[in-house]
Enzyme design. Structure first.
Site, mmCIF file in Angstrom:
data_model
loop_
_atom_site.group_PDB
_atom_site.id
_atom_site.type_symbol
_atom_site.label_atom_id
_atom_site.label_comp_id
_atom_site.label_asym_id
_atom_site.label_seq_id
_atom_site.Cartn_x
_atom_site.Cartn_y
_atom_site.Cartn_z
ATOM 1 C CB CYS A 92 -0.387 2.442 4.035
ATOM 2 S SG CYS A 92 -1.981 1.837 3.479
ATOM 3 C CG ASP A 93 3.338 1.156 4.423
ATOM 4 O OD1 ASP A 93 2.881 1.680 5.452
ATOM 5 O OD2 ASP A 93 3.166 -0.049 4.133
ATOM 6 C CB CYS A 153 -0.905 -0.042 1.234
ATOM 7 S SG CYS A 153 -1.916 1.433 1.445
HETATM 8 C C1 LIG Z 1 0.376 -4.064 5.010
HETATM 9 C C2 LIG Z 1 -0.771 -3.077 5.097
HETATM 10 C C3 LIG Z 1 -0.534 -1.822 5.632
HETATM 11 C C4 LIG Z 1 -1.591 -0.910 5.735
HETATM 12 N N1 LIG Z 1 -1.320 0.310 6.290
HETATM 13 C C5 LIG Z 1 -2.327 1.215 6.405
HETATM 14 C C6 LIG Z 1 -2.077 2.504 6.977
HETATM 15 O O1 LIG Z 1 -0.938 2.831 7.373
HETATM 16 N N2 LIG Z 1 -3.125 3.360 7.062
HETATM 17 C C7 LIG Z 1 -4.388 3.053 6.617
HETATM 18 O O2 LIG Z 1 -5.305 3.868 6.758
HETATM 19 N N3 LIG Z 1 -4.641 1.847 6.051
HETATM 20 C C8 LIG Z 1 -3.645 0.924 5.938
HETATM 21 N N4 LIG Z 1 -3.886 -0.279 5.338
HETATM 22 C C9 LIG Z 1 -5.244 -0.551 4.822
HETATM 23 C C10 LIG Z 1 -6.160 -0.915 6.000
HETATM 24 O O3 LIG Z 1 -5.533 -1.942 6.757
HETATM 25 C C11 LIG Z 1 -7.525 -1.389 5.483
HETATM 26 O O4 LIG Z 1 -8.104 -0.384 4.693
HETATM 27 C C12 LIG Z 1 -8.453 -1.709 6.656
HETATM 28 O O5 LIG Z 1 -7.892 -2.696 7.495
HETATM 29 C C13 LIG Z 1 -9.811 -2.205 6.154
HETATM 30 O O6 LIG Z 1 -10.573 -2.571 7.257
HETATM 31 P P1 LIG Z 1 -11.786 -3.619 7.149
HETATM 32 O O7 LIG Z 1 -12.330 -3.744 8.524
HETATM 33 O O8 LIG Z 1 -12.677 -3.206 6.050
HETATM 34 O O9 LIG Z 1 -11.143 -4.994 6.655
HETATM 35 P P2 LIG Z 1 -9.939 -5.894 7.192
HETATM 36 O O10 LIG Z 1 -8.956 -5.094 7.935
HETATM 37 O O11 LIG Z 1 -9.485 -6.636 5.984
HETATM 38 O O12 LIG Z 1 -10.653 -6.897 8.219
HETATM 39 C C14 LIG Z 1 -11.540 -7.879 7.780
HETATM 40 C C15 LIG Z 1 -11.599 -8.991 8.797
HETATM 41 O O13 LIG Z 1 -12.634 -9.917 8.421
HETATM 42 C C16 LIG Z 1 -12.191 -11.258 8.652
HETATM 43 N N5 LIG Z 1 -12.939 -12.136 7.761
HETATM 44 C C17 LIG Z 1 -12.812 -12.234 6.408
HETATM 45 N N6 LIG Z 1 -13.682 -13.140 5.918
HETATM 46 C C18 LIG Z 1 -14.377 -13.637 6.987
HETATM 47 C C19 LIG Z 1 -15.424 -14.601 7.129
HETATM 48 N N7 LIG Z 1 -15.947 -15.223 6.049
HETATM 49 N N8 LIG Z 1 -15.888 -14.879 8.367
HETATM 50 C C20 LIG Z 1 -15.382 -14.253 9.475
HETATM 51 N N9 LIG Z 1 -14.385 -13.310 9.389
HETATM 52 C C21 LIG Z 1 -13.895 -12.999 8.164
HETATM 53 C C22 LIG Z 1 -10.703 -11.187 8.337
HETATM 54 O O14 LIG Z 1 -10.004 -12.259 8.981
HETATM 55 C C23 LIG Z 1 -10.321 -9.811 8.892
HETATM 56 O O15 LIG Z 1 -9.892 -9.878 10.235
HETATM 57 C C24 LIG Z 1 -2.880 -1.235 5.245
HETATM 58 C C25 LIG Z 1 -3.112 -2.504 4.695
HETATM 59 C C26 LIG Z 1 -2.076 -3.424 4.625
HETATM 60 C C27 LIG Z 1 -2.334 -4.789 4.035
#
Ligand SMILES: Cc1cc2nc3c(=O)[nH]c(=O)nc-3n(C[C@H](O)[C@H](O)[C@H](O)COP(=O)(O)OP(=O)(O)OC[C@H]3O[C@@H](n4cnc5c(N)ncnc54)[C@H](O)[C@@H]3O)c2cc1C
Length: 310
Positions: A138-139, A135
């Site tokens: 992000c980084d 990302c």
């Molecule tokens: C390496 C990295 C660095 C990042 N750094 C930043 C940053 O510095 N700043 C920033 O703003 N954003 C950052 N991001 C992006 C940010 O992490 C995401 O936008 C954010 O986490 C999205 O949140 P979410 O809750 O939608 O999904 P997610 O964080 O993807 O969480 C979804 C959750 O649902 C669970 N899940 C999936 N399918 C199922 C199922 N069928 N049943 C039960 N549970 C399930 C998963 O295990 C997971 O825990 C980064 C992403 C990555 C990969």
């Protein structure tokens, strides 16, 4: 038949799911949050978050998500481990299949997120957060005045290459083919930018580094077979992202890439089912937008349960 019918079941324990859980449990709705792995989502894989408001100087991803969980506990959010495998609309009650068992709720919030695709090469996992990133938004700012690479050939790779030139002294755009899939306007901008060098027909075979982090990548030219080691402080992988919505195919309307389609209020094509965060089709996938979505989805679920919206 399951004994308990929850007001709301939230699927996914990342920033969107935990925010939705905070709002619904604080509103005294009987809520269950379901997480298949560890709580915290993608943020658990990042060492430092510098762009989430309220934390000058940044905060470690796992520390931030621990605070989200503690905040939810204050309002008694019930959480459980399990993977949602199916969703059926039975009118006023939605039935979820979770690890072969059935759970029921009057409203469902899907916050299952997305997962960036990895290259799958040696050393990649070892240097995530220490040079390897998925990302640039992000980084990117961590890589000032150093040489970095971006891997990919689509619009995301091209946009991120251009973005990285704001910080890095040089950006290599490494692509396995001899032309980019990115739109013409992006290709023109890449070509016109002195800081970007495109390495065509090239793949990464290994990420090298030491205790300071990534130091270089082993490259191979697919046409000539030539191999070489390219010194790099960072490598951004932009070869695709998979939304975690496969269990919703034929249940909800998804776009061609598998993202859940919603309106601006996070309503999906099924009444009483909402989607928030990275799993939803939207322009910016970040913690701040996941949190915003989670709050909207929770309030909409509350309005739906009160009969104020359909
Ligand atoms: C390496 C990295 C660095 C990042 N750094 C930043 C940053 O510095 N700043 C920033 O703003 N954003 C950052 N991001 C992006 C940010 O992490 C995401 O936008 C954010 O986490 C999205 O949140 P979410 O809750 O939608 O999904 P997610 O964080 O993807 O969480 C979804 C959750 O649902 C669970 N899940 C999936 N399918 C199922 C199922 N069928 N049943 C039960 N549970 C399930 C998963 O295990 C997971 O825990 C980064 C992403 C990555 C990969």
């Amino acid at each position: 038949m399951p004994d308990t019918v929850y007001d709301v079941i939230i699927i996914g324990g990342g920033p969107a799911g935990l925010t939705a859980g905070l709002y619904t449990s604080r509103a005294k709705l009987k809520t269950l949050l379901l997480e298949r792995m560890i709580m915290g989502g993608q943020v658990m894989t990042t060492t430092k978050v510098e762009n989430y408001p309220g934390f000058p100087g940044g905060i470690d991803g796992p520390d931030l998500m621990m605070r989200f969980q503690e905040h939810c506990q204050e309002f008694g959010l019930e959480v459980t481990t399990g993977e949602a495998e199916g969703l059926v609309d039975n009118g006023d009650v939605k039935r979820l299949t979770v690890d072969g068992k059935e759970l029921s709720a009057r409203a469902v919030i899907i916050t299952t997120g997305a997962e960036p695709s990895k290259l799958g090469v040696d050393g990649e996992d070892s240097f995530i957060g220490r040079g390897v990133s998925y990302c640039a938004t992000c980084d990117g700012a961590f890589f000032r005045d150093v040489e970095v690479a971006i891997i990919g050939g689509g619009d995301t790779a091209a946009e991120e290459a251009l973005f990285l030139t704001r910080f890095a002294s040089k950006v290599y755009l490494i692509h396995r083919r001899d032309e980019l899939r990115a739109t013409k306007i992006l290709q023109d901008r890449i070509e016109a930018n002195d800081k970007i060098e495109v390495l065509w027909d090239t793949v990464i075979e290994k990420v090298n580094g030491d205790n300071t982090g990534m130091t270089s990548a082993a490259l191979k030219n697919l046409k000539s077979g030539e191999t070489r080691d390219l010194p790099l402080a960072g490598m951004f992988v932009a070869i695709g992202v998979t939304p975690k919505a496969h269990f919703l195919t034929k249940v909800l309307e998804l776009d061609g890439d598998g993202y859940v389609l919603t309106d601006a209020e996070c309503r999906t094509s099924m009444s009483g089912v909402f989607a928030a965060g990275d799993v939803r089709k939207k322009i910016l996938k970040q913690i701040a937008t996941a949190v915003g979505d989670g709050a909207v989805a929770a309030i909409m679920a509350e309005k739906y349960l009160d009969g104020f919206v359909e």
